[in-house]
Design an enzyme around this catalytic site. Sequence first.
Site, short mmCIF file in Angstrom:
data_model
loop_
_atom_site.label_atom_id
_atom_site.label_comp_id
_atom_site.label_asym_id
_atom_site.label_seq_id
_atom_site.Cartn_x
_atom_site.Cartn_y
_atom_site.Cartn_z
N THR A 182 38.21 38.41 51.34
CA THR A 182 38.87 39.19 50.53
C THR A 182 38.68 40.66 51.33
O THR A 182 37.74 40.75 52.06
CB THR A 182 38.11 39.39 49.15
OG1 THR A 182 37.86 38.18 48.57
CG2 THR A 182 38.85 40.22 48.16
N ARG A 210 45.71 28.10 42.03
CA ARG A 210 44.28 28.96 41.82
C ARG A 210 44.27 30.21 41.79
O ARG A 210 44.85 30.95 42.61
CB ARG A 210 43.16 28.14 42.90
CG ARG A 210 41.86 28.78 42.60
CD ARG A 210 41.42 29.75 43.48
NE ARG A 210 40.17 30.21 43.46
CZ ARG A 210 39.58 31.11 44.31
NH1 ARG A 210 40.28 31.83 44.92
NH2 ARG A 210 38.19 31.35 44.14
N VAL A 211 43.49 31.08 40.92
CA VAL A 211 43.43 32.33 40.96
C VAL A 211 41.78 32.50 40.80
O VAL A 211 41.16 32.23 40.03
CB VAL A 211 44.16 33.07 39.91
CG1 VAL A 211 43.94 34.71 39.94
CG2 VAL A 211 45.46 32.97 39.96
N GLY A 212 41.29 33.45 41.75
CA GLY A 212 40.01 33.96 41.79
C GLY A 212 39.67 35.08 41.05
O GLY A 212 40.39 35.51 40.10
N ASP A 213 38.58 35.84 41.53
CA ASP A 213 37.98 37.14 40.75
C ASP A 213 38.89 38.40 41.16
O ASP A 213 38.84 39.21 40.24
CB ASP A 213 36.52 37.14 41.03
CG ASP A 213 36.22 37.51 42.32
OD1 ASP A 213 36.66 36.61 43.39
OD2 ASP A 213 35.54 38.44 42.57
N GLY A 234 33.56 36.99 47.26
CA GLY A 234 32.64 35.96 46.87
C GLY A 234 33.26 34.71 46.39
O GLY A 234 34.50 34.93 46.17
N HIS A 235 32.37 33.96 45.95
CA HIS A 235 32.97 32.55 45.30
C HIS A 235 33.39 32.96 43.97
O HIS A 235 32.72 33.14 42.89
CB HIS A 235 31.49 31.60 44.96
CG HIS A 235 32.27 30.48 44.57
ND1 HIS A 235 31.49 29.05 44.89
CD2 HIS A 235 33.16 29.73 43.90
CE1 HIS A 235 32.16 27.99 44.34
NE2 HIS A 235 33.21 28.42 43.81
N GLY A 236 34.72 33.13 43.85
CA GLY A 236 35.59 33.55 42.69
C GLY A 236 35.11 33.23 41.38
O GLY A 236 34.73 33.93 40.44
#
Length: 324
Positions: A182, A210-213, A234-236
């Site tokens: 990111t 898929r959508v992360g943070d 990070g790991h969203g």
Amino acid sequence: MTSSTSSKNDFALAIHGGAGTILRSQMTPEREAAYHAGLRRALDAGRFVLADGGTALDAVTSAVMALEDEPLFNAGRGAVYTSAGKQEMDAAVMDGRDHAAGAVAGICGPRNPVLAARAVMEHSGHVLLIGESAIEFCRHHGLSFEEPAYFYTEQRWNALQETLAMRRSGAEDQDESRKHGTVGAVARDRHGNLAAATSTGGMTAKSPGRVGDSPVIGAGTWADNETCAVSATGHGEIFIRYAAAHEIASRMRYAGQSLEEASHAVVIDTLAPAGGSGGIIAVDRAGNVSLPFNCSGMYRGVVKGDGKLLTAIYDEPLIEYSKA
């Protein structure tokens, strides 16, 4: 972990280019120098805005645009591929003055997704637009677009093939950097205002859609003049579940913690035990900066009123990296 302090009327800008398993053994001197140079260019872009008396919002936008234009980082031109061999990019911006925010998810085409997020904030009554509708919105508002070839990089395509091959063989991908690359920026301007921006291509071989943070306000992006501005990498899924960015601001507001105390507690004591590998960059209303991460490295940099462009990659102090 690194923190630093600004004088009352100074500005501060921090950036990140992702975190994860960044091994010195796999980094050539030439590639390391290229990463530092890319971080410096982004710092310079934001510094120019702030030194001229510009807003924190303009500064973080400019810094993230520079990172999106750099293929080394997983955003914009360097975005990774989904399991279907497509690119789906997410971005968000937030203004600490009034909590104005804009975000996009699952888009490919706009040259700079961070500008798409800002357009949503400034030209719509919404916070988050996704997919084809977001792309049409960007076209309507005159954003610059690029053809798919612009976003192609051999490194990202090969990473997809390696990850898919490991899945077929039943092996687990140990490269955390492929799971949460990111870019982001946070700033305090000379008027005391804060802003944050985050942009990403997501996770290598992620499921389409898929959508992360990163575009989730309060998870990967947050800005509030009374507390802090935060951009995460990070790991969203874990960062979303723990509302990571907002949790830092909440600890400052309600528990009276300093920026350093709050960011350390969230990244090291909360996210790490839950499997939330990664880190954050943050700046508070006094111009203090914190850059904690719980993995082996995070591409990061800081610049303040003295103009020194400080960068780092591994678990090491920020340095004024030599161009020689």
